[in-house]
Write a protein that holds these residues in place. Sequence first.
Motif, short mmCIF file in Angstrom:
data_model
loop_
_atom_site.label_atom_id
_atom_site.label_comp_id
_atom_site.label_asym_id
_atom_site.label_seq_id
_atom_site.Cartn_x
_atom_site.Cartn_y
_atom_site.Cartn_z
N UNK A 1 15.33 -15.86 9.59
CA UNK A 1 16.37 -16.71 9.01
C UNK A 1 16.35 -16.63 7.49
N UNK A 2 17.52 -16.69 6.91
CA UNK A 2 17.60 -16.65 5.45
C UNK A 2 17.19 -18.02 4.90
N UNK A 3 16.00 -18.07 4.32
CA UNK A 3 15.47 -19.35 3.88
C UNK A 3 15.61 -19.58 2.38
N UNK A 4 15.82 -18.50 1.66
CA UNK A 4 15.88 -18.65 0.21
C UNK A 4 16.79 -17.58 -0.40
N UNK B 1 18.31 -21.10 -4.19
CA UNK B 1 18.87 -21.88 -3.08
C UNK B 1 17.85 -21.92 -1.95
N UNK B 2 17.67 -23.09 -1.38
CA UNK B 2 16.76 -23.24 -0.24
C UNK B 2 17.59 -23.60 0.98
N UNK B 3 17.41 -22.83 2.04
CA UNK B 3 18.15 -23.10 3.27
C UNK B 3 17.21 -23.65 4.34
N UNK B 4 17.68 -24.66 5.05
CA UNK B 4 16.87 -25.23 6.13
C UNK B 4 17.64 -25.17 7.45
N UNK B 5 16.87 -25.06 8.52
CA UNK B 5 17.49 -24.89 9.84
C UNK B 5 16.91 -25.90 10.82
N UNK C 1 17.31 -3.26 6.72
CA UNK C 1 17.36 -2.42 7.92
C UNK C 1 17.87 -3.17 9.14
N UNK C 2 17.67 -4.49 9.12
CA UNK C 2 18.14 -5.29 10.26
C UNK C 2 19.61 -5.67 10.11
N UNK C 3 20.22 -5.18 9.05
CA UNK C 3 21.65 -5.45 8.86
C UNK C 3 21.93 -6.80 8.21
N UNK C 4 20.89 -7.43 7.65
CA UNK C 4 21.09 -8.74 7.00
C UNK C 4 21.36 -8.53 5.51
N UNK C 5 22.10 -9.49 4.92
CA UNK C 5 22.40 -9.36 3.49
C UNK C 5 21.10 -9.37 2.71
N UNK D 1 18.28 -12.16 -1.25
CA UNK D 1 18.09 -12.98 -0.05
C UNK D 1 16.72 -12.75 0.58
N UNK D 2 16.03 -13.85 0.89
CA UNK D 2 14.72 -13.76 1.52
C UNK D 2 14.79 -14.33 2.94
N UNK D 3 14.11 -13.68 3.87
CA UNK D 3 14.16 -14.10 5.28
C UNK D 3 12.77 -14.50 5.78
N UNK D 4 12.75 -15.50 6.62
CA UNK D 4 11.49 -15.92 7.23
C UNK D 4 11.80 -16.22 8.69
#
Lengths: 308, 389
Positions: free
Chosen positions: A205-208, A222-226, A177-181, A199-202
Motif C-alpha cells: 500500500x502507498x503509505x507515504x 503525505x501520510x496515507x492510512x488504510x 515493477x509492480x506497476x505502481x506509481x 511514492x513509498x509502499x508498505x
Amino acid sequence: MAKRLAWLLLAACLILTACNTTSTQKKETVPQSATTVKEQPKKDKGKAKAKEQEKDEEKEQEQQSAETGIKFTKIHVPLTETKKENGHMTSRSVYTYGQDKLNPERVETYDVHNELIELVVIEKIEVRTERKSYLDKDNNIIRYYVITRNENGKIEEQLLFNGSNKLIAIEEYDYDEAGRTAEWRIYNGSETLLSYNVYTYKNGRNTRVDSYSANGILAQYFINEYDKNGNLTCESAYDKDDNLLAQHRSTFRNGLIYREEFQGEDKKLQWYINYTYSEQYLKVLKTTYSGDGRELEQVEQSCLLFDR
Amino acid sequence: MRKIFASALLALLVILPLSAGTFDQTMTMVRIMEQSDLEYKTELLDNAFDKSDRIAGAYASEQLKTTMNGKYSSQSDEAVDAFKKVLVELLGETNSLEDAELIFTIFKGSDNNQLIRTSAEALGKIGAVQYSDSIIELLEDSNSKQYFLITQGYENVLRENEQTAWSCVLALESLHIKSGYKPLFNTRMSEYSKESGVQDRAAKAMAVIVRNPTSILKDISDREHSSKGRTLILDLSRNSNALEVQKVDLAAYIFSETIVNDYEFGDYMLNACAAIEKSPYKVRGTEAALKKILYGSYSPDFTDLAIKAATHCQNGVNVLSDYLREQNNYTKEGATKYENHKVVLMVINSLGKSGDANAADQLIVAKDAGWPPEIKQAADTALNNLLSK
C-alpha cells in the motif's frame, strides 16, 4: 461545420508537433537531483503523529464499520449525474462509454433548460495517445490534455494546453515493477521542472509520498492510512517542518465510501461529503456540506455496476 | 485533472481519465501556485483544476482576501483583474458563501465589465440573495440602456451591454427569487439582439423562478394585452415542458381568447396548440380559437395542428362538424372558395379519426356534395374510419 473541422485538424497538427518537441526536450530538463533524491532514505518525519492517528482511526473504523458480512465488490460506473445547488437542479451530465464500458468517451453537461453547457470529449489520436478536450456551449475548446499511456494503459505523460493551444503544464509518471506509481513529475509550459513526488509502499500500500521542489529539497510529505480492508481512510499533508497542512479522511462500510471530510491547517473541518446509496446501489447520492453544516451541493449519480 | 478526492473515489467510481489526480498531486499543485508568479497562478487556476475542486476553491478564497488587501498592487491592473476573475469563478462554482461580501465588493467597485459580469454570475451561483437588489439594478440599467445604444449605433458598447444583461439574467435565475420576475419580464420585452439570446434566456429564467404560474400569467395578462404579452405567456408555456397543468391551461385559454393574425408568432401558436391539446379541460376558449383558425389564413401546418388538437375535445369536434356543414352548404350552392379546400380536407380527415358518430352526418353529405374527387374520396375514407370504430 467545415470551418470547425479545419480548425480541429489544425489543432491536432499543433498537438502532434507539441508532443514531438516536448518528449525530446523534456528529458534534458529533468535534473539529475530528481533521480538522486529518489534513492535517498525517506525521512521519518511525522511517523509518531501518524501512529497516534492510526490508533484513533482504527478505533473509529471499528465503530463505524457495522459490517453485515457482505463486502461490496462492484465498481460504480456513472451514466448520468444530476447536480443540485441551493435546492435547485443546476446541471445534468450524461456519460457515454467506449468499448471497455468503463472509461467515458464523452461527457455532456446540460443546464436546467436542457441546453449543453460543457462537453468533454476523449478521443484517440495515436495508438497510445488520447486527447481529452473540454468544450464550452459554443463548441470552443477551453482546455485540453494530451495523454500518453504505457503498454499497461497507465498514464505516462499528460500535457495540459489552454484554449489558445498554449502549453500550461506537463506531468510525467514513472512506475515500479509492480506497476505502481513510483514518481510523478510536473513541469511548467517552458518544460522546467517544478516539483516531483516520490511514492513509498508498505505491505503493498502507498503509505507515504514525498514531494520535492525542483532542486531536490523536500517541500511537503503525505501520510496515507488504510483500514483493515485496505481502504484509504486518511491522507495527511505536512510541510517540511511537520506542520499539518490538510487532511482528507474517508469512511467506508462494507467496501463502500460513506463519508469524506476535509480539514485545513487549522484542523477545522472545511467541508464534508455524505454518500447514500439506493437499495440496489444503482444510485449514489453525494451531498457536500460546508464545515458549519450548510448544504453546498447534491450530486445524484445513476450508475451501472461492474465487477472489480 | 485534479478532481478532489479522486484517490478515495477511485475505489468507488472508475471514471478515469476524467478524475485522474490524487490528493498529494492536488496539494502539490497548490504549493506550486503559491510559489509561482501571478500570471502562472492565473493560468493554473484557470486550466489545471476542475471548476468544482474544493481544494482549489479554498486556495482561491484565501487568495481573494490577500489580493483585495493589495498583495499584488505592484502588478498591472489587467493581470490582477484576470486573477480576480478566475478566483471569483472558482468561488462561484464551489458555492463559497463566506466570500460573497468580497465578491460583491468587486461587483460594485470594479470598472472592468468582464469582472463585474463574472461577479454577478458568481453571486447568483453562491445564492447570495442579500445582493439581489444590486443585480436587479444592473439588469434594469442594461435594459434601459439597450434602446439608447441601438439608436446611437454604438456596436461595441451594445455587445458589452448585452453580455452584462446576460450575466444578470443568469444570476437572477440562480437566485430563484420572486423579485427577479419583474426585471426579467422587462428584459424579455427589451430590444436585445436575437444573437445575444438575452430575451430568450430571460423567458427561460422566468419559467424557472415562477413558483405560482397561474398568478404570474394572470398578471401578465392583465398588464399586457398586446402581442408581446401573448409572446411571453407562450414562452412560459413552452419552457414549462407543459408539466404544470394550470400554466398550460391558462396559456392556452389566454391564447385562444386573444388569437389574432400575428403571423410572426407562428412558432408560438404551434406551441399553444400543443398546449391546448394537452389541457385536461379542453379549454373553454378552444371553440373560439378554432373558429378563428379555420376562417383565418394561417399556415397549413399550424391549421392542421389546430384541427388535430380540436378532435381531442367534444367542443372542438362540434366546431369541425359545424364548419363542414357550412362548407357543404356553400358547395351545394356552388359558392365554395378554392382556398378552403385544403382546410376542408384536413377537417374531414380529423373527423374520421375523432370517433364521434355525430360527425358521420356531415361526412355522408360531403361524399355527395359538389366537392372535387379527392375531397369526396377523403370523406368516404373518413366515414369508413368512423364507422369501423
